[in-house]
Enzyme design. Structure first.
Site, PDB file in Angstrom:
ATOM      1  N   THR A  70      38.219  28.525  74.273  1.00 60.67           N
ATOM      2  CA  THR A  70      38.513  27.646  75.406  1.00 60.67           C
ATOM      3  C   THR A  70      39.597  28.261  76.294  1.00 60.67           C
ATOM      4  OG1 THR A  70      37.857  25.643  74.254  1.00 60.67           O
ATOM      5  CG2 THR A  70      39.431  25.374  76.041  1.00 60.67           C
ATOM      6  N   GLN A 177      28.804  31.755  71.390  1.00 59.18           N
ATOM      7  CA  GLN A 177      27.745  31.504  70.403  1.00 59.18           C
ATOM      8  C   GLN A 177      26.936  32.765  70.099  1.00 59.18           C
ATOM      9  OE1 GLN A 177      27.301  28.955  68.494  1.00 59.18           O
ATOM     10  NE2 GLN A 177      28.612  27.439  69.494  1.00 59.18           N
ATOM     11  N   GLY A 198      36.853  33.700  67.338  1.00 60.42           N
ATOM     12  CA  GLY A 198      36.886  34.155  65.947  1.00 60.42           C
ATOM     13  C   GLY A 198      36.127  33.285  64.967  1.00 60.42           C
ATOM     14  N   CYS A 319      32.875  13.755  72.552  1.00 62.70           N
ATOM     15  CA  CYS A 319      33.892  13.642  73.590  1.00 62.70           C
ATOM     16  C   CYS A 319      35.171  13.096  72.987  1.00 62.70           C
ATOM     17  CB  CYS A 319      33.396  12.842  74.787  1.00 62.70           C
ATOM     18  SG  CYS A 319      33.900  11.137  74.833  1.00 62.70           S
TER      19      CYS A 319
END
Lengths: 380, 357
Positions: A70, A177, A198, A319
């Protein structure tokens, strides 16, 4: 028996990575220190960087370690936008929130214009749309970001074609992915930036990397010691970096075996529930991800029931509040919100066996029956 | 049994779930997301559907050691409870949304879904007791009179009561907090929630005005003489004295009270205190928690507010309406409130008040 079919969320660390991490944790030395201990840790980090670079198909200096995938996505999207004097961001409509949300944030706070690339019913992005947008708005495009494969469906995207269409426009690719699962080369794809993580490849949580073309200077998200090319500051997480590299170097992902498990699972599901729909089935897919719609059910009920039967799977994307929302990925593929809330993601990894598939298939019919019943009372 | 524990994130439902586990049940914790746009944080003692509450519920489930999921019931809650709350006020009645939530959500939508999924029932942190009798399972008041919640559960029918487990009815609240502390539950000292969970400000009138507008109308006396103006009839309640803003004083200077709200003419009728007196009430949609009541008059108690007094009465069914005749008059009773009949500490049943006299 319990069966873990959520490897796309996180997958067990490989033993070699755990061993490497354990030794690294016992080792003293900040890799930025100039003394003996520091130099020794620095060597470990740079060895790791080279191993990862080799697997990624990039220069060692193009690897910027981050705290997560992210963070790498955020650094890329925001950094490339701020780096450019152009205002339009082109991303696929099926990106992970780690890409979509910073892009949306830039649109809301930094004057960006966000254009989303539609996908077809198999979940593959519309290249004609990309061509048209580049032709019409190319001079305004700050960046293009398209994921290598989708985290919910496993559908692989035509990145090489996008790079070709993009020309000089920087292209970022979230390859979290795909990395180690399918052949992938930063250099051969001609990318500007790429994200890896990782814990999706047998390494530890809390380590990712932004692969950024050499000599490209983008503004930093984290300011401080300037450890990673002045683009990412913070003491280098040497044990996690070392373990990440060990996992990558081990090359333990057996794509053929995992694809066979997935195929046998999908065949079993369709035999038990002929009305089930495998999303993205006719597109090229990752070996380990299977996204299945069970018409007339609600996926959160199914997940609870599968979990009670000791089978761990996923509703796709959760979420903040843990409330299941219709998947933006499946909606982009043309499913209605009701149908997209009737879908589960099963993802296979190196630890799975045929026995796991057989067990999951054995509990599935009852789970679906109960899921249908639970949904039927909801409609009363 | 295999049961669902409805966990709000508060101390009561956490202890109830823990007790159910100890009683040998297979328990799965479920937090109901009742707002499609939840607030991040609780504000004081209000609200029960914030993200913070769902974290508290999850943490409690983890400490107890049970699986935990969130069920999105926001649409059901909005349709069944919030919209009903507004339409009742619009019709000049005073609804109790907590009863409605128990009737439509906790022991209907949740219980039905749980049963379909192979569970046997739902455990909640309500303070009430059930007993197994020759006539089946019956619902009773909790031992802690200050916490007793049998009133808001009186909308449950026998089938719903058969699917419900209330493990806290035999314990006082103060001891539940101690027990939570001893169990290592971080919510042990979390404040009780009050008021209406979907009105976090606590200002019901303001909340209604924001959603339904404020159409000015007359405030009149019982003879129809106009005494002033109101800003939306539904923001008034029967028996209200303050905030009427009347410009014409009474002859003897005595205060006026809201006697009636007429939604169609958008009129609020005021009068003297003694005009508020009610000696009988009729309720529609009767629900019996145990044996049904017939036309033969019976002696018992009626309660018309969540923590109101139990009033001596004679009750009976008149066709499809439940009637209670009070021994002593009661001041200020709004239609829309629930009348709950008790036989001693046993809940006989409830009905929605549609007429008073």
């Amino acid at each position: 028996m319990s069966v873990y079919l959520d490897h796309a969320a996180t997958t067990p660390m490989f033993d070699v990575a755990i061993d490497a991490m354990n030794s690294a944790l016992r080792k003293l030395g900040n890799p930025s220190s100039l003394h003996t201990e520091g130099r020794s840790t620095r060597k470990d980090v740079e060895d790791a960087r080279e191993k990862i670079a080799q697997a990624v198909g990039c220069l060692a200096s193009e690897v910027i370690f981050t705290g997560s995938g992210t963070e790498a996505d955020n650094a890329a999207i925001k950094g490339l936008f701020w780096h450019s004097d152009k205002k339009v961001i082109l991303v696929s409509s099926i990106e992970h929130h780690a890409v979509l949300d910073p892009a949306q944030w830039l649109a809301e706070h930094e004057g960006a214009e966000l254009i989303q690339i539609p996908v077809n019913t198999d979940g593959v992005i519309d290249l004609d749309f990309v061509k048209k947008t580049v032709a019409e708005r190319g001079s305004e495009l700050a960046l293009i970001s398209v994921m290598h494969s989708n985290n919910e469906t496993g559908v692989i995207q035509p990145i090489a074609d996008i790079v070709k269409i993009a020309g000089d426009i920087p292209v970022h690719c979230d390859a979290v992915q795909s990395f180690t699962k399918v052949p992938l080369s930063f250099k051969d794809l001609g990318l500007f930036a790429m994200t890896i993580s990782g814990h999706k490849v047998g390494g530890p949580l809390g380590i990712g990397a932004l692969i950024l073309r050499r000599a490209v200077e983008i503004p930093a998200l984290l300011h401080g010691g300037g450890q990673e090319r002045d683009i990412r500051s913070g003491t280098l997480n040497a044990p996690s970096i070392v373990a990440f590299a060990s996992a990558v170097e081990a090359k333990l992902y057996d794509a053929k075996k995992i694809a066979a498990l997935r195929d046998s699972f999908e065949a079993g599901v369709l035999a038990a529930r002929p009305d089930a729909v495998i999303n993205g089935k006719s597109a090229p897919r990752l070996p380990g991800i299977s996204n299945i719609t069970f018409p007339g059910t609600q996926s959160d009920s199914l997940l609870l029931l599968m979990d009670s039967e000791k089978v761990s799977c996923s509703t796709g994307a959760a979420c903040t509040a843990g409330v299941h929302r219709p998947s933006h990925v499946l909606m982009a593929m043309g499913l209605t919100d009701v149908v997209s809330q009737s879908s589960l993601r099963f993802s296979f990894g190196t630890t799975n066996t045929e026995a796991d598939v057989a067990y999951a298939l054995s509990v599935l019919p009852t789970v679906i029956e109960r899921g249908l019943a639970a949904n039927a009372v909801g409609k009363k | 049994m295999k049961i669902i524990a409805a966990m709000s994130g508060g101390v009561d439902s956490a202890v109830a779930a823990a007790r159910a586990v100890e009683a040998g049940h297979e328990v799965i914790g479920v937090h109901l997301a009742l707002s499609s746009n939840p607030q991040k944080y609780r504000s004081g003692a209000r609200g029960c559907c914030t993200i913070e509450d769902s974290h508290d519920a999850r943490r409690a489930a983890d400490v107890i050691g049970i699986p935990f999921y969130i069920w999105d019931m926001a649409d059901e809650f909005h349709e069944g409870v919030v919209e009903n709350f507004m339409s009742e006020y619009k019709a000049g009645r005073t609804p109790n949304p907590c009863l409605r939530c128990n009737e439509k959500i906790k022991f209907a939508a949740v219980l039905d879904r749980a049963k379909a999924m192979g569970f046997d029932g739902v455990v909640t942190g309500h303070y009430a007791r059930t007993r197994e009798t020759d006539a089946g399972r019956t619902l009773h008041r909790a031992v802690d009179p200050l916490k007793d919640q049998s009133y808001v559960l009186a909308v449950l029918n026998r089938e719903q009561i058969n699917g419900a487990i209330f493990p806290l009815g035999d314990t006082e609240k103060v001891d539940i907090r101690k027990e939570a502390e001893a169990r290592g539950l971080a919510v042990a000292q979390k404040p009780d929630s009050h008021d209406i969970c979907f009105v976090p400000s606590g200002d019901n009138a303001g909340w209604l005005r924001d959603r339904m507008g404020s159409e000015v109308g007359p405030i009149v006396d019982q003879d129809g003489n106009k005494l002033g103006e109101h800003k939306g009839a539904y923001t008034y309640t029967i028996g209200q004295r303050k905030g009427l803003g009347l410009t014409v004083p009474t002859a003897d200077g005595s205060p006026r009270f809201v006697l009636k709200i007429e939604p169609i003419s958008n009129t609020v009728v005021v009068g003297a205190r003694e005009d508020l007196a009610v000696t009988s009430m009729r309720g529609e949609r009767p629900i019996f928690c145990g044996p049904e009541v017939g036309a033969a008059p019976l002696r018992g108690f009626v309660q018309v507010r969540a923590h109101g007094a139990a009033l001596d009465c004679t009750y009976y069914m008149d066709n499809d309406q439940l009637v209670a005749e009070l021994d002593q008059p009661l001041l200020g009773l709004a239609t829309g409130q629930a009348m709950v009949i008790y036989d001693g500490d046993r809940v006989v049943g409830s009905a929605t008040i549609c007429e008073t006299a």
